[in-house]
Design a protein around this motif. Sequence first.
Motif, PDB file in Angstrom:
ATOM      1  N   GLU A   1       0.812  -1.217   0.000  1.00  0.00           N
ATOM      2  CA  GLU A   1       0.000   0.000   0.000  1.00  0.00           C
ATOM      3  C   GLU A   1       0.847   1.270   0.000  1.00  0.00           C
ATOM      4  O   GLU A   1       0.311   2.364  -0.173  1.00  0.00           O
ATOM      5  N   LEU A   2       2.153   1.140   0.145  1.00  0.00           N
ATOM      6  CA  LEU A   2       3.020   2.297  -0.027  1.00  0.00           C
ATOM      7  C   LEU A   2       3.056   2.745  -1.487  1.00  0.00           C
ATOM      8  O   LEU A   2       3.516   3.849  -1.798  1.00  0.00           O
ATOM      9  N   HIS A   3       2.538   1.908  -2.400  1.00  0.00           N
ATOM     10  CA  HIS A   3       2.425   2.286  -3.814  1.00  0.00           C
ATOM     11  C   HIS A   3       1.042   2.846  -4.145  1.00  0.00           C
ATOM     12  O   HIS A   3       0.721   3.070  -5.313  1.00  0.00           O
ATOM     13  N   GLN A   4       0.222   3.067  -3.128  1.00  0.00           N
ATOM     14  CA  GLN A   4      -1.115   3.626  -3.322  1.00  0.00           C
ATOM     15  C   GLN A   4      -1.020   5.134  -3.550  1.00  0.00           C
ATOM     16  O   GLN A   4      -0.010   5.763  -3.222  1.00  0.00           O
ATOM     17  N   LEU A   5      -2.074   5.739  -4.097  1.00  0.00           N
ATOM     18  CA  LEU A   5      -2.140   7.191  -4.203  1.00  0.00           C
ATOM     19  C   LEU A   5      -1.940   7.809  -2.821  1.00  0.00           C
ATOM     20  O   LEU A   5      -2.474   7.301  -1.829  1.00  0.00           O
ATOM     21  N   THR A   6      -1.187   8.874  -2.745  1.00  0.00           N
ATOM     22  CA  THR A   6      -0.768   9.559  -1.516  1.00  0.00           C
ATOM     23  C   THR A   6       0.111   8.684  -0.634  1.00  0.00           C
ATOM     24  O   THR A   6       0.415   9.051   0.487  1.00  0.00           O
ATOM     25  N   GLY A   7       0.532   7.524  -1.110  1.00  0.00           N
ATOM     26  CA  GLY A   7       1.513   6.718  -0.399  1.00  0.00           C
ATOM     27  C   GLY A   7       1.013   5.897   0.760  1.00  0.00           C
ATOM     28  O   GLY A   7       1.803   5.413   1.571  1.00  0.00           O
ATOM     29  N   ALA A   8      -0.320   5.683   0.857  1.00  0.00           N
ATOM     30  CA  ALA A   8      -0.847   4.882   1.964  1.00  0.00           C
ATOM     31  C   ALA A   8      -2.267   4.431   1.644  1.00  0.00           C
ATOM     32  O   ALA A   8      -2.937   4.986   0.765  1.00  0.00           O
ATOM     33  N   PHE A   9      -2.739   3.443   2.402  1.00  0.00           N
ATOM     34  CA  PHE A   9      -4.058   2.837   2.161  1.00  0.00           C
ATOM     35  C   PHE A   9      -5.222   3.760   2.459  1.00  0.00           C
ATOM     36  O   PHE A   9      -6.354   3.507   2.039  1.00  0.00           O
TER      37      PHE A   9
ATOM     38  N   GLY B   1       4.077   1.807   8.288  1.00  0.00           N
ATOM     39  CA  GLY B   1       3.923   0.840   7.210  1.00  0.00           C
ATOM     40  C   GLY B   1       4.662  -0.456   7.441  1.00  0.00           C
ATOM     41  O   GLY B   1       4.319  -1.487   6.850  1.00  0.00           O
ATOM     42  N   ALA B   2       5.698  -0.422   8.286  1.00  0.00           N
ATOM     43  CA  ALA B   2       6.512  -1.616   8.547  1.00  0.00           C
ATOM     44  C   ALA B   2       6.097  -2.372   9.800  1.00  0.00           C
ATOM     45  O   ALA B   2       6.673  -3.416  10.111  1.00  0.00           O
TER      46      ALA B   2
ATOM     47  N   ARG C   1       8.808 -12.484  15.813  1.00  0.00           N
ATOM     48  CA  ARG C   1       8.431 -13.835  16.257  1.00  0.00           C
ATOM     49  C   ARG C   1       8.581 -14.812  15.088  1.00  0.00           C
ATOM     50  O   ARG C   1       7.677 -15.549  14.758  1.00  0.00           O
ATOM     51  N   ARG C   2       9.740 -14.758  14.471  1.00  0.00           N
ATOM     52  CA  ARG C   2       9.931 -15.476  13.205  1.00  0.00           C
ATOM     53  C   ARG C   2       9.678 -16.979  13.276  1.00  0.00           C
ATOM     54  O   ARG C   2       9.138 -17.543  12.316  1.00  0.00           O
ATOM     55  N   PRO C   3      10.026 -17.710  14.364  1.00  0.00           N
ATOM     56  CA  PRO C   3       9.722 -19.147  14.368  1.00  0.00           C
ATOM     57  C   PRO C   3       8.232 -19.433  14.251  1.00  0.00           C
ATOM     58  O   PRO C   3       7.820 -20.480  13.750  1.00  0.00           O
ATOM     59  N   ASP C   4       7.421 -18.484  14.704  1.00  0.00           N
ATOM     60  CA  ASP C   4       5.970 -18.648  14.703  1.00  0.00           C
ATOM     61  C   ASP C   4       5.395 -18.683  13.282  1.00  0.00           C
ATOM     62  O   ASP C   4       4.302 -19.199  13.062  1.00  0.00           O
ATOM     63  N   ALA C   5       6.141 -18.142  12.292  1.00  0.00           N
ATOM     64  CA  ALA C   5       5.645 -18.085  10.907  1.00  0.00           C
ATOM     65  C   ALA C   5       6.186 -19.220  10.045  1.00  0.00           C
ATOM     66  O   ALA C   5       5.754 -19.375   8.902  1.00  0.00           O
ATOM     67  N   ARG C   6       7.097 -20.010  10.575  1.00  0.00           N
ATOM     68  CA  ARG C   6       7.767 -21.028   9.761  1.00  0.00           C
ATOM     69  C   ARG C   6       6.761 -21.987   9.117  1.00  0.00           C
ATOM     70  O   ARG C   6       5.881 -22.532   9.773  1.00  0.00           O
ATOM     71  N   GLY C   7       6.905 -22.160   7.805  1.00  0.00           N
ATOM     72  CA  GLY C   7       6.066 -23.081   7.055  1.00  0.00           C
ATOM     73  C   GLY C   7       4.706 -22.526   6.662  1.00  0.00           C
ATOM     74  O   GLY C   7       3.931 -23.217   5.997  1.00  0.00           O
ATOM     75  N   LEU C   8       4.413 -21.288   7.037  1.00  0.00           N
ATOM     76  CA  LEU C   8       3.096 -20.713   6.766  1.00  0.00           C
ATOM     77  C   LEU C   8       3.102 -19.792   5.546  1.00  0.00           C
ATOM     78  O   LEU C   8       4.128 -19.229   5.172  1.00  0.00           O
ATOM     79  N   ARG C   9       1.918 -19.654   4.942  1.00  0.00           N
ATOM     80  CA  ARG C   9       1.680 -18.640   3.911  1.00  0.00           C
ATOM     81  C   ARG C   9       1.037 -17.447   4.609  1.00  0.00           C
ATOM     82  O   ARG C   9      -0.062 -17.565   5.146  1.00  0.00           O
ATOM     83  N   VAL C  10       1.741 -16.317   4.593  1.00  0.00           N
ATOM     84  CA  VAL C  10       1.341 -15.168   5.407  1.00  0.00           C
ATOM     85  C   VAL C  10       1.146 -13.933   4.532  1.00  0.00           C
ATOM     86  O   VAL C  10       2.037 -13.563   3.761  1.00  0.00           O
ATOM     87  N   GLY C  11       0.010 -13.290   4.682  1.00  0.00           N
ATOM     88  CA  GLY C  11      -0.224 -11.999   4.052  1.00  0.00           C
ATOM     89  C   GLY C  11       0.168 -10.892   5.016  1.00  0.00           C
ATOM     90  O   GLY C  11      -0.174 -10.944   6.199  1.00  0.00           O
ATOM     91  N   VAL C  12       0.909  -9.911   4.525  1.00  0.00           N
ATOM     92  CA  VAL C  12       1.389  -8.813   5.365  1.00  0.00           C
ATOM     93  C   VAL C  12       1.035  -7.494   4.688  1.00  0.00           C
ATOM     94  O   VAL C  12       1.403  -7.283   3.523  1.00  0.00           O
ATOM     95  N   VAL C  13       0.336  -6.626   5.388  1.00  0.00           N
ATOM     96  CA  VAL C  13      -0.025  -5.320   4.823  1.00  0.00           C
ATOM     97  C   VAL C  13       1.076  -4.317   5.145  1.00  0.00           C
ATOM     98  O   VAL C  13       1.326  -4.008   6.326  1.00  0.00           O
ATOM     99  N   VAL C  14       1.747  -3.836   4.103  1.00  0.00           N
ATOM    100  CA  VAL C  14       2.716  -2.745   4.226  1.00  0.00           C
ATOM    101  C   VAL C  14       1.920  -1.481   3.939  1.00  0.00           C
ATOM    102  O   VAL C  14       1.682  -1.130   2.790  1.00  0.00           O
ATOM    103  N   SER C  15       1.497  -0.796   4.995  1.00  0.00           N
ATOM    104  CA  SER C  15       0.384   0.149   4.870  1.00  0.00           C
ATOM    105  C   SER C  15       0.734   1.514   4.324  1.00  0.00           C
ATOM    106  O   SER C  15      -0.161   2.252   3.898  1.00  0.00           O
ATOM    107  N   GLY C  16       2.022   1.906   4.325  1.00  0.00           N
ATOM    108  CA  GLY C  16       2.338   3.230   3.804  1.00  0.00           C
ATOM    109  C   GLY C  16       3.825   3.476   3.662  1.00  0.00           C
ATOM    110  O   GLY C  16       4.653   2.734   4.204  1.00  0.00           O
TER     111      GLY C  16
END
Length: 331
Positions: free
Chosen positions: A41-49, A277-278, A287-302
């Motif tokens: 979403e940092l590529h959105q108009l005005t740089g944010a969602f 945005g980060a 908490r990186r071990p918690d995501a291992r093996g998962l498909r994760v969507g992450v919103v980079v908001s601005g």
Amino acid sequence: MRIDDVRHAADRIAGRVVRTPVLRLPELDARLGATLHLKAELHQLTGAFKIRGALNKLLSLAPEARSRGVVAASSGNHGQAVALLAQMLTVPAVLVLPQDAPAMKLEAVARRGARIVTYDPVRDDRDAITARIAAEAGLAVLPSSDDPVVAAGHGTVALELLAETGRLDRLVVPVGGGGLAAGCATVAKALYPGIEVVGVEPADGDDTARSLRAGHRVHVPAPTTLADGLRHQSPGRFTFEVNRKLVDRIETVSDDEIAAAMGALWTHGRLMAEPTGAVALAGVLARRPDARGLRVGVVVSGGNVDSEVFRRIVAPHVGEQEAWAVPGALR
């Protein structure tokens, strides 16, 4: 709020906002042992969602109300969105902004012709100021998050993301006023009931986390976190009710963890995210071990951050040579 409200919002704002890309960063995936899908979403108009919800709300107003104008309170990104939309649609606009908002955000609002009223975020009640201006000038209030129409517009972020990725194990979103989380959680749980929705807040600004633990909305002292878009002192009334039903858990992150996530986005994807945005990625990395093996969507908001400010924040995490590669950084 239902997924149909978000679908109606998507139809209403179609063609006026950017359908932002979903990015893959293989090196970051390898580092985490997970498959990340970054909604940029940092590529959105005005740089944010924020323009998504603001536009949905503005277009839902009766023509006569829209012609009288709008007033909105913002930490910066919502203000930029409202100012651009007011310029595009020839709508008078007043923006109530904190006096310590980043200069580039204040300048972007002023450049588009909106009238700015500043307030002291420690001493002043911005909602009271906004309500007074609305009453005195006959303007419609354009909320940044705590409104079902605004939240439905923000939910189009998840609608687009999941249309591209299909089923995900987890969706991670930043939480400030709660509108983005509420809209995205509504979509995610309707499409994939088993998905885990995780909200991330700065540790200095954990009003939603505290409220969920208490079972009711609580007020926290004025936050000073790097993530200026998440300096809320209490979750919204509407958004809190949605999020406590649909968001599975809230994680909190330190400013140093936020800075590290900004550095990771820059190093692996040349993405210049603002601290807010980060925040979602910071929750994943912390908490990186918690995501291992998962498909994760992450919103980079601005991505509304001055290049020199960005360089100073990320330098400890990427090294001076990488930091000096930031476009526009002072040398």
